[in-house]
Scaffold this motif. Structure first.
Motif, PDB file in Angstrom:
ATOM      1  N   PHE A 125      42.828  45.968  60.387  1.00 18.94           N
ATOM      2  CA  PHE A 125      41.735  45.603  59.496  1.00 18.94           C
ATOM      3  C   PHE A 125      41.843  46.344  58.166  1.00 18.94           C
ATOM      4  CE2 PHE A 125      37.633  47.498  58.102  1.00 18.94           C
ATOM      5  CZ  PHE A 125      37.156  46.403  57.376  1.00 18.94           C
ATOM      6  N   TYR A 126      41.986  47.676  58.221  1.00 17.97           N
ATOM      7  CA  TYR A 126      42.045  48.443  56.982  1.00 17.97           C
ATOM      8  C   TYR A 126      43.295  48.107  56.175  1.00 17.97           C
ATOM      9  CZ  TYR A 126      37.959  51.301  57.992  1.00 17.97           C
ATOM     10  OH  TYR A 126      36.672  51.730  58.218  1.00 17.97           O
ATOM     11  N   THR A 127      44.410  47.846  56.845  1.00 17.47           N
ATOM     12  CA  THR A 127      45.626  47.459  56.129  1.00 17.47           C
ATOM     13  C   THR A 127      45.394  46.170  55.346  1.00 17.47           C
ATOM     14  OG1 THR A 127      47.041  48.525  57.772  1.00 17.47           O
ATOM     15  CG2 THR A 127      48.049  46.833  56.386  1.00 17.47           C
ATOM     16  N   ARG A 128      44.777  45.189  56.012  1.00 12.42           N
ATOM     17  CA  ARG A 128      44.491  43.913  55.349  1.00 12.42           C
ATOM     18  C   ARG A 128      43.476  44.099  54.221  1.00 12.42           C
ATOM     19  NH1 ARG A 128      45.626  39.004  57.728  1.00 12.42           N
ATOM     20  NH2 ARG A 128      43.864  38.221  56.506  1.00 12.42           N
ATOM     21  N   LEU A 129      42.407  44.858  54.509  1.00 18.64           N
ATOM     22  CA  LEU A 129      41.337  45.028  53.530  1.00 18.64           C
ATOM     23  C   LEU A 129      41.850  45.671  52.250  1.00 18.64           C
ATOM     24  CD1 LEU A 129      38.253  44.960  52.895  1.00 18.64           C
ATOM     25  CD2 LEU A 129      38.144  47.275  53.853  1.00 18.64           C
ATOM     26  N   PHE A 130      42.638  46.727  52.385  1.00 15.65           N
ATOM     27  CA  PHE A 130      43.083  47.447  51.187  1.00 15.65           C
ATOM     28  C   PHE A 130      44.207  46.709  50.462  1.00 15.65           C
ATOM     29  CE2 PHE A 130      41.555  51.407  53.568  1.00 15.65           C
ATOM     30  CZ  PHE A 130      40.289  51.283  53.016  1.00 15.65           C
ATOM     31  N   ALA A 131      44.943  45.862  51.184  1.00 18.52           N
ATOM     32  CA  ALA A 131      45.936  45.024  50.516  1.00 18.52           C
ATOM     33  C   ALA A 131      45.251  43.988  49.632  1.00 18.52           C
ATOM     34  CB  ALA A 131      46.831  44.341  51.550  1.00 18.52           C
ATOM     35  N   ALA A 132      44.139  43.449  50.129  1.00 15.78           N
ATOM     36  CA  ALA A 132      43.412  42.431  49.369  1.00 15.78           C
ATOM     37  C   ALA A 132      42.502  43.053  48.309  1.00 15.78           C
ATOM     38  CB  ALA A 132      42.581  41.561  50.317  1.00 15.78           C
ATOM     39  N   HIS A 133      42.004  44.260  48.586  1.00 13.99           N
ATOM     40  CA  HIS A 133      41.049  44.908  47.673  1.00 13.99           C
ATOM     41  C   HIS A 133      41.437  46.377  47.491  1.00 13.99           C
ATOM     42  CE1 HIS A 133      38.275  41.469  47.817  1.00 13.99           C
ATOM     43  NE2 HIS A 133      38.574  41.397  49.104  1.00 13.99           N
ATOM     44  N   PRO A 134      42.509  46.658  46.787  1.00 10.29           N
ATOM     45  CA  PRO A 134      42.953  48.049  46.620  1.00 10.29           C
ATOM     46  C   PRO A 134      41.922  48.917  45.908  1.00 10.29           C
ATOM     47  CG  PRO A 134      44.142  46.569  45.136  1.00 10.29           C
ATOM     48  CD  PRO A 134      43.407  45.701  46.104  1.00 10.29           C
ATOM     49  N   GLU A 135      41.030  48.285  45.147  1.00 11.79           N
ATOM     50  CA  GLU A 135      40.016  49.063  44.439  1.00 11.79           C
ATOM     51  C   GLU A 135      39.043  49.755  45.394  1.00 11.79           C
ATOM     52  OE1 GLU A 135      38.138  45.108  45.210  1.00 11.79           O
ATOM     53  OE2 GLU A 135      40.127  45.827  44.632  1.00 11.79           O
ATOM     54  N   LEU A 136      38.898  49.214  46.605  1.00 10.24           N
ATOM     55  CA  LEU A 136      37.991  49.831  47.569  1.00 10.24           C
ATOM     56  C   LEU A 136      38.511  51.194  48.027  1.00 10.24           C
ATOM     57  CD1 LEU A 136      36.937  46.777  49.768  1.00 10.24           C
ATOM     58  CD2 LEU A 136      35.634  47.897  47.955  1.00 10.24           C
TER      59      LEU A 136
END
Length: 394
Positions: free
Chosen positions: A28-39
C-alpha cells in the motif's frame, strides 16, 4: 455496524487478511508514495516509514477495527478512533484523502491475496474501510470546528531552554500577535519545519507548560536512531532553531487529557521523554488546587537525563497530598530509587485514575501492576509517542 452478509465474509477472511496485513500495508505505502510522492515529502513521517513502525500501526488498527466490528457489532471503538482522529487533525488530514488511501489500499489487497479477493470479499472489506473512514471524518470534522479549522500557524520562538543534553524546551508565541487559545493538559501540537533538502516534515510534541499561559511550551528529545534513522526533525530543531526563529504549529490536539474531580486520586507515571504531558497535568492539578492524593512516578537513565525534573518537583510540592517516586538506572542519589519503575510498596488509592506515558514496555508493565493493585482498566489511560503500536503488538 456491518451488514450480516459482510460480517460473515469478514469473519471468514479475517485470518487470511490478518496473516497478510503486513505485506498488504507494505504494498500500500509503495503504491501510495509512487502515485503521490508529495505525501512522503510533506506529510508522512519519513523516519517512521523507514523504520516500518507506521506500517505496523496501520496494520494493527485495521485488524483491531475489523475484530471489534465482529465481536461488538453494536459498539464503535471510540477510544481507538479518537486517538487516530486527533493525530490526523493535528496533521490537517482532509476527507478527500480517504478516497486516495482506499484506492491504493484495496489495490494492494488484490495484489497480495489474488484470486481470493472475490467481489463478495472486496465488498465486505470495502464496508469495513468506509465504516472506519467515515467515523474518522466525522470526528475530525468536529475537532476542526472546535479548533478553528485545519492548518498550521506561525509562532515565534521567544525562549529556548536546554533541559538535558538531549532535551530542549521551546517557548513560543503567535507571530501575528494574536490570542493564544487554551489547551487541555496532556495535549500536543504538530510542529512543521522545512528541512535542508526542501522536505516539509511535521512532528507532534507534547505541550509541557502549564495550561493558560500566554506562551506555549513544547519539549523535544533529540532522537538517536541506533537501528533506525536519527530523528531528522528533532535534530533540526536542536541544531538550528533559536529565539527569534519562526515555526509552524497546529492547534492543540490529543485525547489523553486530564479528567479528574477535585478529590479524585490521580497517578501520573512516565519514563524518559514521556514526562512532558505528565508535567503539564501536574501543573494543571497545582493551578486548580486539586485536593485529592496525587502519586507521581517517573523512571529515567539518570537524574541528568530527567528532563523537567525541577518542574516535576515544584508542581508536586504545591499539592497538599502528593507523593513523588523517581527511579534511575544509575546515579540515583538521595530520595530516589535505583532500577526500573516498580510500584511494589507504592500506595495506590482506591478509585485512582492513572495516566501513563513512555516506552511501550514501561507502560505495559505499569498497567499490569496497576490492575493487580485494583485499578479499573477503564481508569488507566496512556499516550504513545509516534505510531501507536500497542494494538499492533497484541
Amino acid at each position: 455496524m456491518l451488514t450480516e452478509q459482510s460480517a460473515a465474509t469478514v469473519r471468514a477472511t479475517l485470518p487470511a487478511v490478518g496473516a497478510a496485513i503486513g505485506e498488504i500495508t507494505e504494498r500500500f505505502y509503495t503504491r501510495l508514495f509512487a502515485a503521490h510522492p508529495e505525501l512522503l515529502r510533506d506529510l508522512f513521517n519519513r523516519g517512521n516509514q523507514a523504520a516500518g513502525t507506521q506500517k505496523q500501526a496501520l496494520a494493527g488498527s485495521i485488524a483491531a477495527f475489523a475484530t471489534h466490528l465482529l465481536e461488538h457489532p453494536e459498539q464503535r471503538p471510540d477510544a481507538m478512533l479518537g486517538r487516530i482522529a486527533h493525530k490526523h487533525a493535528s496533521l490537517g488530514v482532509a476527507p478527500e484523502q480517504y478516497a486516495v488511501v482506499h484506492e491504493h489500499l484495496f489495490a494492494a489487497i488484490a495484489e497480495v491475496l489474488g484470486e481470493a479477493v472475490t467481489p463478495e470479499v472486496a465488498a465486505a472489506w470495502d464496508e469495513v474501510y468506509w465504516l472506519m473512514a467515515n467515523a474518522l471524518v466525522a470526528i475530525e470534522r468536529r475537532l476542526y470546528a472546535e479548533s478553528g479549522g485545519p492548518g498550521l500557524r506561525a509562532w515565534e520562538v521567544v525562549e529556548r531552554v536546554e533541559e538535558t543534553a538531549d532535551v530542549v524546551s521551546f517557548r513560543v508565541r503567535p507571530a501575528d500577535g494574536g490570542p493564544v487559545a487554551g489547551f487541555r493538559a496532556g495535549q500536543y501540537v504538530s510542529v512543521g519545519v522545512t528541512l535542508p533538502d526542501g522536505a516539509r516534515q511535521i512532528r507532534q510534541y507534547s505541550l509541557s507548560g502549564a495550561p493558560g499561559e500566554a506562551v506555549r511550551q513544547f519539549s523535544v528529545k533529540r532522537v538517536h536512531g541506533g537501528q533506525t534513522p536519527d530523528g531528522e526533525v528533532s535534530h533540526h530543531l536542536h541544531a538550528r532553531v533559536r529565539p527569534g526563529d519562526v515555526l509552524e504549529l497546529s492547534e492543540p490536539y490529543g485525547d489523553l487529557v486530564l479528567e479528574a474531580g477535585p478529590d479524585t486520586p490521580v497517578l501520573l507515571a512516565s519514563a524518559g521523554i514521556g514526562v512532558t504531558p505528565m508535567v503539564a497535568m501536574l501543573a494543571d492539578l497545582a493551578a486548580t488546587g486539586h485536593g485529592g492524593p496525587v502519586t507521581v512516578v517517573h523512571g529515567d537513565r539518570s537524574p541528568a537525563d530527567h528532563a523537567l525534573r525541577a518542574d516535576h518537583e515544584a508542581y508536586a510540592g504545591k499539592l497538599p497530598d502528593a507523593a513523588v517516586h523517581f527511579f534511575y538506572e544509575r546515579d540515583a542519589g538521595p530520595g530516589a530509587r535505583t532500577g526500573l519503575v516498580d510500584l511494589t510498596g507504592i500506595e495506590v488509592r482506591p478509585g485512582t485514575r492513572a495516566y501513563l506515558c513512555g516506552p511501550l514496555p514501561f507502560m505495559r508493565a505499569v498497567r499490569a501492576q496497576l490492575v493487580e493493585k485494583g485499578v479499573a482498566p477503564a481508569d488507566i489511560h496512556y499516550e504513545v509517542f509516534g505510531p501507536d503500536l500497542w494494538l499492533a503488538q497484541g
